[in-house]
Structures are given as structure tokens and as C-alpha cells.
Design a protein around this motif. Sequence first.
Motif, short mmCIF file in Angstrom:
data_model
loop_
_atom_site.label_atom_id
_atom_site.label_comp_id
_atom_site.label_asym_id
_atom_site.label_seq_id
_atom_site.Cartn_x
_atom_site.Cartn_y
_atom_site.Cartn_z
N SER A 45 -6.94 0.09 6.16
CA SER A 45 -7.62 -0.23 7.25
C SER A 45 -6.59 -1.02 8.02
O SER A 45 -5.68 -1.90 7.50
CB SER A 45 -8.89 -0.83 7.04
N ASP A 90 -6.01 -5.90 3.95
CA ASP A 90 -6.11 -5.77 2.38
C ASP A 90 -7.48 -5.61 1.90
O ASP A 90 -8.32 -6.66 1.94
CB ASP A 90 -5.41 -6.98 1.68
N SER A 91 -7.87 -4.36 1.65
CA SER A 91 -9.32 -3.98 1.23
C SER A 91 -9.72 -4.81 -0.02
O SER A 91 -10.65 -5.20 -0.11
CB SER A 91 -9.77 -2.46 1.09
N LYS A 92 -8.86 -5.04 -1.02
CA LYS A 92 -9.19 -5.78 -2.30
C LYS A 92 -9.73 -7.08 -2.09
O LYS A 92 -10.51 -7.26 -2.47
CB LYS A 92 -7.86 -5.71 -3.13
N TYR A 144 -7.70 3.35 10.68
CA TYR A 144 -7.15 3.43 9.09
C TYR A 144 -6.15 4.59 9.16
O TYR A 144 -6.02 5.56 9.92
CB TYR A 144 -8.26 3.88 8.09
N TRP A 172 0.64 -1.32 0.02
CA TRP A 172 0.09 -0.08 -0.03
C TRP A 172 0.71 1.44 0.16
O TRP A 172 0.75 2.23 -0.86
CB TRP A 172 -0.80 -0.03 1.14
N THR A 175 -11.19 -8.16 1.02
CA THR A 175 -12.35 -8.19 1.64
C THR A 175 -13.45 -7.95 0.60
O THR A 175 -14.45 -8.30 1.06
CB THR A 175 -12.11 -7.31 2.78
N LYS A 176 -13.03 -6.93 -0.39
CA LYS A 176 -14.22 -6.55 -1.20
C LYS A 176 -14.59 -8.01 -2.21
O LYS A 176 -15.72 -8.07 -2.45
CB LYS A 176 -13.71 -5.44 -2.11
#
Length: 91
Positions: free
Chosen positions: A70, A82-84, A53, A20, A86-87
Motif C-alpha cells: 500500500s 508497512d502493512s506489518k 497499492y 518489500w 499497521t496490523k
Amino acid sequence: MATVDMQGLTINGAEVLVNWVNNFSKYNPIKYQGDLIYWARLAKERSRERHSYILLNGHQTKDGKLHSLSFKAEGSSITFIDSKKTKQKKG
């Protein structure tokens, strides 16, 4: 998920933080362990302020856009999320 223990702080998801920061931040890239500690301590400081965050605004990023990462802080450990991933789980 890579876990790194350093200076009394356990960092879970260290590779998420490194990717990130190095992908988005104009400043303070992570090249060495000391750089990793800088960002982890920044996150711990944010958690004391009741945030979950790290936020980079447009003038701090390579692409001029807002980016956030986050994390979850518990005691002496911090986990970067890793928001990718979780999405993707939603779909």
C-alpha cells in the motif's frame, strides 16, 4: 521512516519499498537509486489509475503468492506503508 528526494519526487518509507521489493519480487530488485525511482514511478502511475497499492501476482514473486504494498500519493510525494506495522497496532 526514510525519506528520499529524487527527480522531483519525495519518497517516504523508502526502506519499506526496498524491503518489500527485495523480499518478494523476482524482477527489478532495488540495488541502486534508479531502481528505487522505477518502483516509485510505478506507484505514481498506479495512483493516477486510482489505485493505492502495487500488486505482484504469483508469476512475479519469489514464493509464487500474491503480494501487495500500500501507498499514499499526494502531489509530488508518495508514502509507502508497512502493512506489518499497521496490523500490529490493531492487537
